[in-house]
Write an enzyme that holds these catalytic residues in place. Structure first.
Site, PDB file in Angstrom:
ATOM      1  N   SER A  23       0.518  -1.209  -0.296  1.00 12.91           N
ATOM      2  CA  SER A  23       0.025   0.051   0.220  1.00 12.91           C
ATOM      3  C   SER A  23       0.461   0.973  -0.120  1.00 12.91           C
ATOM      4  O   SER A  23       0.241   2.347  -0.100  1.00 12.91           O
ATOM      5  CB  SER A  23      -0.847   0.212   1.304  1.00 12.91           C
ATOM      6  OG  SER A  23      -0.186  -0.347   2.788  1.00 12.91           O
ATOM      7  N   ASN A 110      -2.371  -2.022  13.026  1.00 12.06           N
ATOM      8  CA  ASN A 110      -4.143  -2.368  13.309  1.00 12.06           C
ATOM      9  C   ASN A 110      -4.222  -0.887  13.537  1.00 12.06           C
ATOM     10  O   ASN A 110      -5.156  -0.493  13.162  1.00 12.06           O
ATOM     11  CB  ASN A 110      -4.603  -3.188  13.748  1.00 12.06           C
ATOM     12  CG  ASN A 110      -3.926  -3.752  12.485  1.00 12.06           C
ATOM     13  OD1 ASN A 110      -4.119  -4.680  11.857  1.00 12.06           O
ATOM     14  ND2 ASN A 110      -4.577  -5.690  13.680  1.00 12.06           N
ATOM     15  N   THR A 155     -39.363  26.757  -9.868  1.00 14.94           N
ATOM     16  CA  THR A 155     -40.171  24.996  -9.306  1.00 14.94           C
ATOM     17  C   THR A 155     -39.992  24.066 -10.237  1.00 14.94           C
ATOM     18  O   THR A 155     -41.430  24.630 -11.579  1.00 14.94           O
ATOM     19  CB  THR A 155     -40.945  25.158  -8.067  1.00 14.94           C
ATOM     20  OG1 THR A 155     -42.289  25.476  -8.415  1.00 14.94           O
ATOM     21  CG2 THR A 155     -40.658  25.765  -7.036  1.00 14.94           C
ATOM     22  N   HIS A 156     -40.100  22.667 -10.380  1.00 20.50           N
ATOM     23  CA  HIS A 156     -40.381  22.331 -12.047  1.00 20.50           C
ATOM     24  C   HIS A 156     -39.356  22.389 -13.165  1.00 20.50           C
ATOM     25  O   HIS A 156     -39.648  22.143 -14.543  1.00 20.50           O
ATOM     26  CB  HIS A 156     -41.667  21.818 -11.958  1.00 20.50           C
ATOM     27  CG  HIS A 156     -42.356  21.636 -10.500  1.00 20.50           C
ATOM     28  ND1 HIS A 156     -42.514  20.047 -10.632  1.00 20.50           N
ATOM     29  CD2 HIS A 156     -42.824  22.077  -9.852  1.00 20.50           C
ATOM     30  CE1 HIS A 156     -42.937  19.997  -9.423  1.00 20.50           C
ATOM     31  NE2 HIS A 156     -43.762  21.289  -8.747  1.00 20.50           N
ATOM     32  N   SER A 277     -13.672  25.209 -29.135  1.00 19.01           N
ATOM     33  CA  SER A 277     -14.153  24.194 -29.144  1.00 19.01           C
ATOM     34  C   SER A 277     -13.882  24.246 -30.747  1.00 19.01           C
ATOM     35  O   SER A 277     -12.948  24.616 -30.836  1.00 19.01           O
ATOM     36  CB  SER A 277     -15.997  23.893 -29.827  1.00 19.01           C
ATOM     37  OG  SER A 277     -15.984  23.192 -30.668  1.00 19.01           O
ATOM     38  N   LYS A 283     -18.016  28.694 -30.185  1.00 18.95           N
ATOM     39  CA  LYS A 283     -18.209  28.670 -28.624  1.00 18.95           C
ATOM     40  C   LYS A 283     -17.055  28.253 -27.835  1.00 18.95           C
ATOM     41  O   LYS A 283     -16.264  29.455 -27.850  1.00 18.95           O
ATOM     42  CB  LYS A 283     -17.924  26.468 -28.902  1.00 18.95           C
ATOM     43  CG  LYS A 283     -18.814  25.977 -29.872  1.00 18.95           C
ATOM     44  CD  LYS A 283     -20.592  25.923 -29.329  1.00 18.95           C
ATOM     45  CE  LYS A 283     -20.002  23.993 -28.021  1.00 18.95           C
ATOM     46  NZ  LYS A 283     -21.207  23.536 -28.230  1.00 18.95           N
ATOM     47  N   ASN A 285     -17.630  26.683 -23.715  1.00 20.54           N
ATOM     48  CA  ASN A 285     -18.160  25.960 -22.612  1.00 20.54           C
ATOM     49  C   ASN A 285     -17.990  25.852 -22.256  1.00 20.54           C
ATOM     50  O   ASN A 285     -16.536  27.013 -21.506  1.00 20.54           O
ATOM     51  CB  ASN A 285     -17.627  24.579 -23.722  1.00 20.54           C
ATOM     52  CG  ASN A 285     -17.831  24.051 -25.055  1.00 20.54           C
ATOM     53  OD1 ASN A 285     -19.247  24.870 -25.245  1.00 20.54           O
ATOM     54  ND2 ASN A 285     -17.101  24.083 -26.111  1.00 20.54           N
ATOM     55  N   GLU A 290     -19.130  21.917 -15.701  1.00 26.02           N
ATOM     56  CA  GLU A 290     -19.312  20.345 -16.273  1.00 26.02           C
ATOM     57  C   GLU A 290     -18.692  19.211 -15.693  1.00 26.02           C
ATOM     58  O   GLU A 290     -18.833  18.630 -15.268  1.00 26.02           O
ATOM     59  CB  GLU A 290     -19.402  20.029 -17.501  1.00 26.02           C
ATOM     60  CG  GLU A 290     -20.729  20.944 -19.050  1.00 26.02           C
ATOM     61  CD  GLU A 290     -20.165  20.766 -20.116  1.00 26.02           C
ATOM     62  OE1 GLU A 290     -20.848  20.501 -21.187  1.00 26.02           O
ATOM     63  OE2 GLU A 290     -18.699  21.519 -20.696  1.00 26.02           O
ATOM     64  N   TYR A 317      -9.734  -5.983  12.670  1.00 23.86           N
ATOM     65  CA  TYR A 317      -8.828  -6.483  11.553  1.00 23.86           C
ATOM     66  C   TYR A 317      -9.137  -7.221  10.324  1.00 23.86           C
ATOM     67  O   TYR A 317      -8.640  -8.161  10.445  1.00 23.86           O
ATOM     68  CB  TYR A 317      -8.039  -5.279  11.652  1.00 23.86           C
ATOM     69  CG  TYR A 317      -6.947  -4.521  10.233  1.00 23.86           C
ATOM     70  CD1 TYR A 317      -7.220  -3.990  10.230  1.00 23.86           C
ATOM     71  CD2 TYR A 317      -6.236  -5.653   9.396  1.00 23.86           C
ATOM     72  CE1 TYR A 317      -6.592  -3.315   8.945  1.00 23.86           C
ATOM     73  CE2 TYR A 317      -5.323  -5.638   8.657  1.00 23.86           C
ATOM     74  CZ  TYR A 317      -5.905  -4.871   8.171  1.00 23.86           C
ATOM     75  OH  TYR A 317      -4.802  -4.075   6.910  1.00 23.86           O
ATOM     76  N   GLN A 322      -7.713  -1.659   4.166  1.00 19.76           N
ATOM     77  CA  GLN A 322      -6.131  -1.118   3.703  1.00 19.76           C
ATOM     78  C   GLN A 322      -6.541  -0.109   2.209  1.00 19.76           C
ATOM     79  O   GLN A 322      -6.434   0.418   1.593  1.00 19.76           O
ATOM     80  CB  GLN A 322      -5.193  -2.119   2.920  1.00 19.76           C
ATOM     81  CG  GLN A 322      -3.810  -1.233   2.158  1.00 19.76           C
ATOM     82  CD  GLN A 322      -2.808  -2.348   2.349  1.00 19.76           C
ATOM     83  OE1 GLN A 322      -2.430  -3.011   3.378  1.00 19.76           O
ATOM     84  NE2 GLN A 322      -2.110  -3.190   1.043  1.00 19.76           N
ATOM     85  N   LYS A 325      -8.219   3.782   2.069  1.00 26.26           N
ATOM     86  CA  LYS A 325      -7.530   4.770   1.590  1.00 26.26           C
ATOM     87  C   LYS A 325      -7.634   5.271   0.487  1.00 26.26           C
ATOM     88  O   LYS A 325      -8.334   6.575  -0.313  1.00 26.26           O
ATOM     89  CB  LYS A 325      -6.008   4.595   2.033  1.00 26.26           C
ATOM     90  CG  LYS A 325      -5.949   4.877   3.376  1.00 26.26           C
ATOM     91  CD  LYS A 325      -4.117   3.949   4.221  1.00 26.26           C
ATOM     92  CE  LYS A 325      -3.938   1.918   3.965  1.00 26.26           C
ATOM     93  NZ  LYS A 325      -5.258   1.881   5.245  1.00 26.26           N
TER      94      LYS A 325
HETATM   95  N1  ARG Z   1      -1.232  -1.036   5.152  1.00 31.87           N
HETATM   96  C1  ARG Z   1      -2.175  -1.715   6.372  1.00 31.87           C
HETATM   97  C2  ARG Z   1      -3.783  -1.432   6.254  1.00 31.87           C
HETATM   98  O1  ARG Z   1      -3.383   0.100   5.479  1.00 31.87           O
HETATM   99  C3  ARG Z   1      -1.269  -1.351   8.480  1.00 31.87           C
HETATM  100  C4  ARG Z   1      -2.293  -2.652   8.304  1.00 31.87           C
HETATM  101  C5  ARG Z   1      -1.520  -4.057   8.277  1.00 31.87           C
HETATM  102  N2  ARG Z   1      -2.046  -5.052   9.693  1.00 31.87           N
HETATM  103  C6  ARG Z   1      -1.878  -6.087   9.421  1.00 31.87           C
HETATM  104  N3  ARG Z   1      -2.025  -6.839  10.122  1.00 31.87           N
HETATM  105  N4  ARG Z   1      -1.409  -6.766   7.781  1.00 31.87           N
HETATM  106  O2  ARG Z   1      -4.394  -1.806   6.133  1.00 31.87           O
END
Ligand code: ARG
Length: 458
Positions: A23, A110, A155-156, A277, A283, A285, A290, A317, A322, A325
């Site tokens: 990651s 974790n 409205t509408h 354009s 044009k 735009n 958008e 966990y 992971q 993110k």
């Molecule tokens: N890179 C992991 C995550 O974002 C960190 C936690 C990993 N924990 C584990 N028990 N492998 O979730």
């Protein structure tokens, strides 16, 4: 390279597994939060006697240096080190050996990653809030110069009643204010510390979770280690808040796209924020608007992604987490980018006053006020409604406006109508008549404006 968790393994990790499970390619942006969290953890370990004061000092100082190295892009990222947590810890160990090997005492990745995410989210909330305020200020800031412009309210998407242009601007300000309130509310749950929950069950070591919570500016440590080591509700909540912001921006963009069309012609967008354009020379735009509308889809998709991600996870966990993110960062980056561009557009777009005024008497924007005039003369509301409806039909057949009807025609529809009716007919009179709290007439709009100026110190 030896893994931090390699003790019980006899085979090397398959390179494809390393590639698949890493990651670091996206969680390196947690570096700052990870270092702050580790520094607090080290300080706490010293206060409970699990580290000496000198060891904690050394860890904190070294981490500070590593923070700079990462910020300058000088720490090489390696797939086999998995994530940002491992990179920072292994760099610390490379530098200070056994002392570095003590940092992870009484903690797991974790609770560490959950803590990092909360620290990161806290900053992200502040950043989005700041961008929302800027956008609110842009809308409030243009109210004075647009105070004399009457717009048809719809409205509408059908012409309904007239309002002063700032009434529209302040309507958006209200929506963004609720967005800000939601962020503040989300923050109360972000501000609960996971640190020290360890892998899932806590630890037998005498750590002080209240101390790390305090050092990190959290309100308190979470009560239950199983819950908090796997809790991503705050990520989902934040991304929901972002998706509502994105929805508001999208709806606003849609409205202004319509207003920018030749058919409406209400709005002129600055050249710097429109595009041309490649084939049609005439044009201009509204691509930015958008894309604000279009990019909102990514934010909403991130919310859905997070809900699917977490809905079937057994306690506690799981590595699935992971992936949170990717959704979180995409939602944040996209919303921030949209807000950044919304602000100059909101501030700089110009109302096409002449074009708006030229068609302001179309669409019977004064019909409701005529009905209310009748109510004022003692006619029951439903009767007044029907009477005005018939007068509108009469106008339709004569292709004229209510204000064009001779008094005699008005009076034959309802004998309570007198010469003073001329004071409510026509769009300008109609908007001037609006006076209820929160309505789109002059005094109520000025009252709103006063509220926002005071609040935003505009
Ligand atoms: N890179 C992991 C995550 O974002 C960190 C936690 C990993 N924990 C584990 N028990 N492998 O979730």
């Amino acid at each position: 390279m030896a893994k931090a968790w390699g003790g019980r393994f006899q085979q090397q990790t398959d390179a494809r597994v390393e590639e698949f499970t890493e990651s670091i390619s996206f969680d390196s942006r947690l570096a700052e939060a990870d270092i702050i969290g580790s520094q607090a953890h080290a300080r706490m370990l010293a206060t409970v006697g699990l580290l000496t004061a000198a060891e904690a000092d050394q860890i904190v100082t070294e981490l500070e240096d590593i923070r700079g190295v990462i910020a300058r892009g000088e720490l090489p990222f390696r797939t086999e080190l998995e994530d940002i947590h491992m990179h920072i810890e292994s760099e610390l160990i490379r530098r200070i050996g056994d002392t570095g090997r003590k940092l992870h005492t009484g903690r797991s990745r974790n609770d560490q990653v959950a803590t990092d995410l909360k620290l990161w989210t806290r900053d992200a909330i502040a950043r989005i809030d700041g961008l929302l305020v800027n956008l609110q200020r842009a809308f409030v800031g243009r109210c004075d110069r647009d105070l004399d412009v009457v717009l048809p309210g719809y409205t509408h998407l059908q012409r309904a009643m007239p309002v002063l242009a700032p009434h529209f601007w302040l309507a958006w300000v209200e929506k963004f204010e609720r967005d800000r309130q939601r962020l503040r509310d989300c923050l109360t749950r972000v501000n609960i510390s996971p640190l020290g929950a360890a892998a899932l069950a806590g630890t037998s070591l005498p750590i002080d979770r209240h101390e790390t919570a305090r050092l990190l500016g959290f309100t308190e440590p979470a009560r239950n280690s199983l819950d908090v080591s796997s809790d991503r509700d705050f990520v989902i909540e934040f991304v929901f808040d972002l998706s509502l912001i994105a929805a508001h921006l999208s709806a606003w963009a849609e409205e202004w796209i319509i207003w920018f069309s030749t058919e409406f012609g209400f709005l002129k967008l600055p050249d710097a924020f429109t595009t041309g354009s490649s084939i049609m020379p005439q044009k201009r735009n509204p691509d930015v608007l958008e894309l604000i509308r279009g990019k909102s889809a990514r934010v909403m998709a991130s919310l859905t992604q997070l809900q699917f991600l977490t809905k079937g996870l057994p306690m506690a966990y799981n590595r699935d987490l992971q992936e949170d993110k990717l959704a979180l960062f995409a939602a944040f980056d996209t919303t921030a980018a949209c807000l950044e561009l919304a602000e100059p557009l909101a501030a700089q777009a110009e109302l096409q006053r002449d074009r708006i005024a030229a068609r302001l008497e179309e669409g019977f924007l004064d019909a409701t006020m005529l009905m209310e005039y009748l109510i004022g003369k003692g006619v029951p509301m439903r009767t007044a409604h029907e009477t005005v409806g018939k007068l509108v039909a009469l106008c339709d057949s004569r292709k004229c406006r209510l204000s064009d009807l001779p008094l005699a025609d008005l009076q034959s529809a309802c004998d309570r109508i007198a010469a003073d009716v001329s004071k409510v007919l026509g769009t300008a009179n109609a908007v001037a008549a609006l006076r209820s709290f929160g309505s789109g007439g002059r005094d109520p709009v000025l009252e709103q404006l006063h509220h926002w100026r005071t609040r935003l110190k505009n």
